[in-house]
Write an enzyme that holds these catalytic residues in place. Structure first.
Site, short mmCIF file in Angstrom:
data_model
loop_
_atom_site.label_atom_id
_atom_site.label_comp_id
_atom_site.label_asym_id
_atom_site.label_seq_id
_atom_site.Cartn_x
_atom_site.Cartn_y
_atom_site.Cartn_z
N SER A 240 -1.33 4.85 1.56
CA SER A 240 -1.71 5.28 2.89
C SER A 240 -1.52 6.79 3.02
O SER A 240 -2.08 7.54 2.24
CB SER A 240 -0.89 4.47 3.91
OG SER A 240 -1.55 4.39 5.13
N ASP A 458 -10.06 -2.45 4.62
CA ASP A 458 -8.88 -1.74 5.10
C ASP A 458 -9.13 -1.18 6.50
O ASP A 458 -10.05 -0.39 6.70
CB ASP A 458 -8.53 -0.60 4.14
CG ASP A 458 -7.13 -0.06 4.35
OD1 ASP A 458 -6.75 0.16 5.52
OD2 ASP A 458 -6.41 0.15 3.35
N HIS A 488 -4.55 -3.69 4.76
CA HIS A 488 -4.23 -2.29 4.47
C HIS A 488 -3.62 -2.20 3.07
O HIS A 488 -2.51 -2.65 2.83
CB HIS A 488 -3.24 -1.77 5.51
CG HIS A 488 -2.97 -0.31 5.41
ND1 HIS A 488 -3.94 0.63 5.15
CD2 HIS A 488 -1.81 0.40 5.55
CE1 HIS A 488 -3.41 1.83 5.13
NE2 HIS A 488 -2.12 1.73 5.36
#
Length: 520
Positions: A240, A458, A488
């Site tokens: 991320s 995602d 995610h």
């Protein structure tokens, strides 16, 4: 979790993200003399990192005093196979012999033979605590643990590393009543005043640190860690927001890149408004997939949820705790279960209950995202996230500019667009420290191949960002792997294809062909 407007980018957990693009600034040859960002080098007074001075041995020759880890505010003490230590880093990287700050590290040594070195993890945010999260993530990377020391840390301004708390629990709960999608002049005034108050609280809490918590600062911290840990090159797993951090590191230190994985990738070509738009698209795409899984037509299902939110804007729902479910809390409650397909049944139950007039379940989901426990205590991930991302982000959209963009945001997503549109203006409104850059510079000519992993479903870091990151890293450097999945992140999410490809790269140094696709 790069700053993705309100919702963080914490890999394998719920969170929020950050920024990025590249223009023509040149990288260094591995000595860290580039600035890591576009829009010009920041001055020493802004807390960025354009230093050309050699690092003193007091930093590079540190001997870390590894010992048993203690419990933290966010987690119980891990087992005896985990060790913790404190690393000293310069407060201001342009003055490496000046004042230092403490960075909290955690590690577990490789469990098998033929050790490769350290594998450094950043789980996103920005603002996520690696010290808290690393032990719980270790089972996911057990194969890697055999040959790597697993290492993570709390970046500067986070958790045990000079972490920042900008307001009290009482003030946080009071702020939840402020309408995050203001409809009247009074609501708009309250919304922006709350942003000003939050920034002042952060400035009071962080002091001089406030200007020295940028992604570039943390990338330099990483290279100091590499040296002190005794690794000739950096082996890194960024998730991320951690993908932006990894890209900036590669730009600053291309010759020190070893094996880098970037999973759930932040688009490095988007500014802060672009990230908000990307996230609106990503969460709407995930919501559409969720609605299809329940047998609903996405457009109709989306409108039903949008109508619920509109009713909540006018009249919040009661909950079993006595608190009310506001429109803003409801949106956050919907966001959390979209981070993982395993959360979809929970979302169904919560939405059904809300339609029946009970906001308890959606409020519980929002509390989970906001790190609120049963006693009313809130975590500080969002505080650190905002301090870091508002130092990174130069863009400061005005209310007037935002209002002009709202129809476009609402067209992207009737559920999330309005919220994310306003957030792009309120997040760093009248921030006490100027933002440094529009986009991160991630070009890394001469670096070893870097594996970039995107997931088509995602929500927080839409998969288009993976291709853009691979392209920005440069020809022969960025290698894209796509997973046709949900949630995610990709690694450890149920794809043997993804896991085996990543493991082969990290354990054997063999990257796949650029553009490889793993079917769900």
């Amino acid at each position: 979790m790069a700053r993705i407007a309100r919702w963080a980018a914490l890999g394998a957990a719920a969170g929020l993200l950050v920024a990025g693009c590249s223009s023509g600034s040149s990288s260094d040859g591995g000595d860290g003399k580039g600035d890591g960002r576009t829009s010009g080098a920041a001055s020493p007074t802004t807390g960025s990192s354009g230093t050309t001075a050699a690092l003193p041995s007091s930093l590079t020759a540190q001997k870390l005093a590894w010992g048993r880890c203690k419990a933290t505010a966010g987690s119980a003490a891990p087992g005896s196979d985990w060790q913790c230590a404190t690393l000293k880093a310069p407060l201001d990287w342009s003055k490496p012999e000046g004042r230092t700050i403490d960075l909290a590290l955690i590690r577990s040594k490789a469990t098998g033979g033929d050790r490769i070195g350290s594998l450094l993890f950043n789980f996103g945010g920005p603002g996520g605590s690696g010290v808290d999260y690393m032990p719980s993530y270790a089972p996911t990377v057990s194969k890697l643990h055999e040959r790597y020391d697993l290492v993570s840390w709390d970046p500067r301004g986070v958790g045990a590393s000079e972490g920042v708390r900008c307001r009290s629990d009482k003030a946080i709960q009071a702020a939840e009543d402020i309408d995050a999608t203001p409809d009247t002049p009074a609501e708009e005034k309250a919304y922006f005043q709350d942003a000003v108050d939050f920034g002042k609280g952060c400035q009071k809490a962080a002091g001089n640190l406030m200007a020295h918590v940028s992604t570039t600062d943390t990338a330099r911290d990483m290279d100091l860690m590499r040296q002190v840990l005794g690794d000739s090159t950096m082996h890194y797993f960024g998730i991320s927001y951690g993908t932006e951090l990894g890209g900036v590191y590669a730009h600053l230190f291309p010759k020190k890149v070893g094996r880098l994985i970037l999973d759930a990738v932040v688009d490095p070509s988007a500014d802060s408004v672009g990230h908000a738009e990307n996230q609106a698209k990503g969460f709407q795409r995930a919501l559409d997939d969720y609605l299809k899984s329940t047998g609903q037509e996405p457009k109709q299902g989306t409108q039903k949820i949008a109508d619920l939110l509109k009713r909540l804007d006018a009249k919040p729902l009661p909950t079993s705790s006595g608190r009310e479910l506001t429109q803003s809390l409801a949106v956050t409650g919907i966001v959390l279960p979209l981070y993982s397909k395993s959360g979809w049944p929970t979302l169904t139950s919560a939405l059904d209950a809300a339609e029946q007039g009970d906001g308890t379940e959606l409020l519980a989901l929002a509390d989970g995202y906001n790190e609120r426990d049963d006693s009313g205590h809130y975590g500080t991930t969002t505080h650190s996230q905002r301090v870091i991302s508002c130092l990174d982000d130069k863009q400061r959209p005005t209310a007037e500019e935002t209002k002009k963009r709202l129809p476009a945001f609402e067209k992207i997503s009737p559920v999330f667009g309005d919220f994310l549109g306003w957030d792009s203006a309120g997040w760093c409104h009248d921030w006490p420290v100027a933002g440094q850059f529009d986009n991160p510079e991630v070009s890394a000519p001469g670096a070893a191949p870097i594996l970039v992993v995107g997931n088509t479903g995602d929500p927080a870091t839409p998969y288009e960002g993976a291709r853009k990151m691979a392209d920005e890293l440069g020809k022969g450097v960025g290698v894209e792997l796509t997973w046709k999945g949900e949630g995610h992140g990709a690694y450890g999410s149920g794809s043997d294809c993804v896991d085996s490809t990543v493991n082969t790269y990290l354990l054997n140094g063999t990257a796949p062909d650029d553009g490889k696709v793993c079917a769900s």
